[in-house]
Motif scaffolding. Structure first.
Motif: not given
Length: 549
Positions: A181-209
């Motif tokens: 569809e060309g939805i500019v705000e929809g394709t960057d799923g990597w940002t949510l996955a990167l946050w999940a990586w920080a949670i998985g690594r228990r880097r909770h302070l890094l997860a906030v930003p």
């Protein structure tokens, strides 16, 4: 001396080498340990990188190779590309007002993805608008798969499980549909996955930003992340620190709210229509016709079966975002939820939980079947690509700008213009964004029109443009007999210098009558390429003008 059974550490044979409190090692009560085989971890990235590159590039290659913009031209593509150009031209880090629209007053505007806008500032000057847009789309697809795989490893999945998790989340038809569809705000799923990586690594302070970065990439991905943070906190309270992420981006949130002061909760029926569809779809592969509206919560069969095989009780948490994504229920009367206009996008939270569970199931199967389990990740990706209702190959839209636009040298009124429609209604004027917005990136002259932004903050056209809107076949079944007196004089007095008549959009009869009316009011034909005619406005109409036809 080896550890006792009660405190044994995960070994290479364990199907789930847990690193996170969300994935405790079966049969143990000890604190999980990181993967003790870093060398094998490096080798395990090769299949993941291959999947990411194939997924990101191959569906985009046909359209990009013929010089087209990736996405459907009749939906969100051209507004998204225009916004990327607008950001790249702005001197501000966070532009919130444009003089290019609603000329001469300008209008407040919030681009759908400030993160993509910032990336565009670096990419567009180097590669141009066409290749810059396409590069960002492909890069987001690749990064989403890689980040999802990294998150899976952070949560304790083995290489095969992480590959499956990357396919379930990163190759999901939901994200593929955003690119279609060309939805500019929809394709960057990597940002949510990167946050999940920080949670998985228990880097909770890094997860906030990192969650704040997710909010900047997409409001809906940010909402999905906040929901996941609330659920993760049920197991590890430190995950609730991520709920502070909106504080870091409060200026952007306030700017968004001020840019659309007329935004109001959707009617229940409209919100339900924007929810995850609960019906069977024919695979797009069997129907070659374009499918520009790619709303999809399709998950296939392999991912749910693998998730069920994992036998993890926390899989039931996926029901929470799944129900919310339907867009129905009394909870949508609550503050915050009532303003969600596209609840189907919360399906990304469901995908995140499903991906983790499916990865656990894949690791369990891998312990039994060995190398054959490496096929599960590619099979999940192929299943979504070939059997989902979303087009398997990314469509392409024309990136060409007609030569007549080289004659545009002043503020331009395009006829017909945008038509404001209620949220959820099919807007047949959306393809006009090609000449209303995308062509503006070439001639760079302002327009008096206010674009339709999914019914958010878009009111009826100003009174000075109503006489021109009346000629639009989408607005009026019958064309007016004439232009009111002083219409062009008022337009010229507000700084508009030229009018472009789009003959195909108006139809031959209306276009001929409108052009005659413009000449009667003193407009002078500047250029004509057959499909459109460009007129210069006189500073004042000739005596006796206004009779029209």
């Amino acid at each position: 001396m080896g550890p006792t059974p009660r405190t044994r550490l995960c070994t290479a044979s364990c199907p789930v080498r847990a690193r996170s409190a969300l994935l405790p090692c079966p049969g143990t009560s000890a604190r999980p340990r990181l993967d003790p085989h870093p060398s094998s971890s490096r080798a395990s990235w090769l299949p993941l990188c291959a999947l990411a590159l194939l997924w990101g590039v191959l569906p985009a290659l046909p359209a990009w190779s013929r010089g087209a913009l990736l996405g459907h031209g009749g939906t969100d593509l051209y507004p998204s590309v225009w916004g990327l150009w607008w950001w790249s031209q702005s001197e501000r880090l966070l532009p919130l007002h444009t003089a290019l629209l609603a000329f001469p007053d300008g209008m407040d505007l919030y681009y759908g993805s400030p993160l993509k806008g910032l990336l565009g500032k670096a990419v567009i000057p180097m590669f141009g608008l066409l290749h810059g847009w396409n590069l960002l789309v492909v890069a987001a697809r690749v990064a989403t798969v890689l980040a999802a795989g990294a998150a899976g490893r952070a949560f304790g999945l083995g290489p095969r499980g992480a590959l499956v998790a990357a396919a379930v989340y990163g190759c999901a038809p939901t994200f593929h549909g955003f690119a279609v569809e060309g939805i500019v705000e929809g394709t960057d799923g990597w940002t949510l996955a990167l946050w999940a990586w920080a949670i998985g690594r228990r880097r909770h302070l890094l997860a906030v930003p990192l969650l704040a970065l997710t909010v900047l990439s997409s409001w809906y991905l940010g909402a999905a992340g906040l929901l996941l943070a609330a659920l993760a906190g049920l197991r590890d309270r430190r995950a609730w620190a991520s709920l502070l992420a909106p504080v870091l981006v409060a200026p952007a949130i306030l700017a968004f709210a001020s840019s659309f002061p007329e935004a109001a909760p959707l009617p229940d029926a409209v919100r339900a229509a924007m929810g995850s569809p609960l019906r069977l779809w024919d695979p797009a592969l069997l129907d070659p016709s374009p499918r520009p509206f790619a709303i999809s919560a399709w998950i296939g069969l392999l991912a749910p079966l693998l998730a069920l095989y994992a036998r993890r009780p926390w899989l039931a948490l996926a029901a929470i975002p799944a129900v919310l994504s339907l867009g129905i229920g009394p909870w949508y009367d609550l503050p915050g939820l009532e303003l969600l206009r596209f609840p189907y996008r919360l399906h990304t939270a469901t995908l995140a939980i499903l991906a983790l569970a499916a990865g656990v199931g894949a690791d369990r199967l891998g312990a039994r079947f060995g190398r054959a389990a490496w096929l599960l990740g590619p099979l999940v990706a192929l299943e979504g690509l070939l059997l989902s209702p979303v087009e398997p190959m990314l469509p392409g839209a024309s990136a060409e700008v007609p030569a007549i636009y080289a004659e545009v040298d002043g503020p331009l009124l395009e006829l017909p213009g945008p038509v404001a429609m209620p949220p959820g209604a099919l807007n047949m004027s959306r393809p006009r964004a090609r000449y209303l917005l995308y062509f503006q990136a070439a001639h760079q002259q302002p327009s008096p029109w206010v674009p339709d932004l999914n019914g958010v903050g878009t009111a009826a056209e100003a009174s000075r443009l109503a006489p021109f809107a009346a000629w639009d076949p989408l607005v009026s079944a019958a064309a007016p007999d004439a232009l009111p007196a002083d219409t062009l004089a008022d337009l010229a007095g507000r700084g508009v210098a030229q009018i472009m008549v789009q003959r195909r959009e108006l139809g031959p009869e209306r276009a001929e009558r409108l052009e005659a009316a413009l000449r009667d009011h003193g407009a002078v034909l500047r250029a004509d390429d057959g499909r459109r005619a460009l007129f210069d406005l006189a500073s004042s109409p000739p005596p006796g003008a206004g009779a029209g036809r």
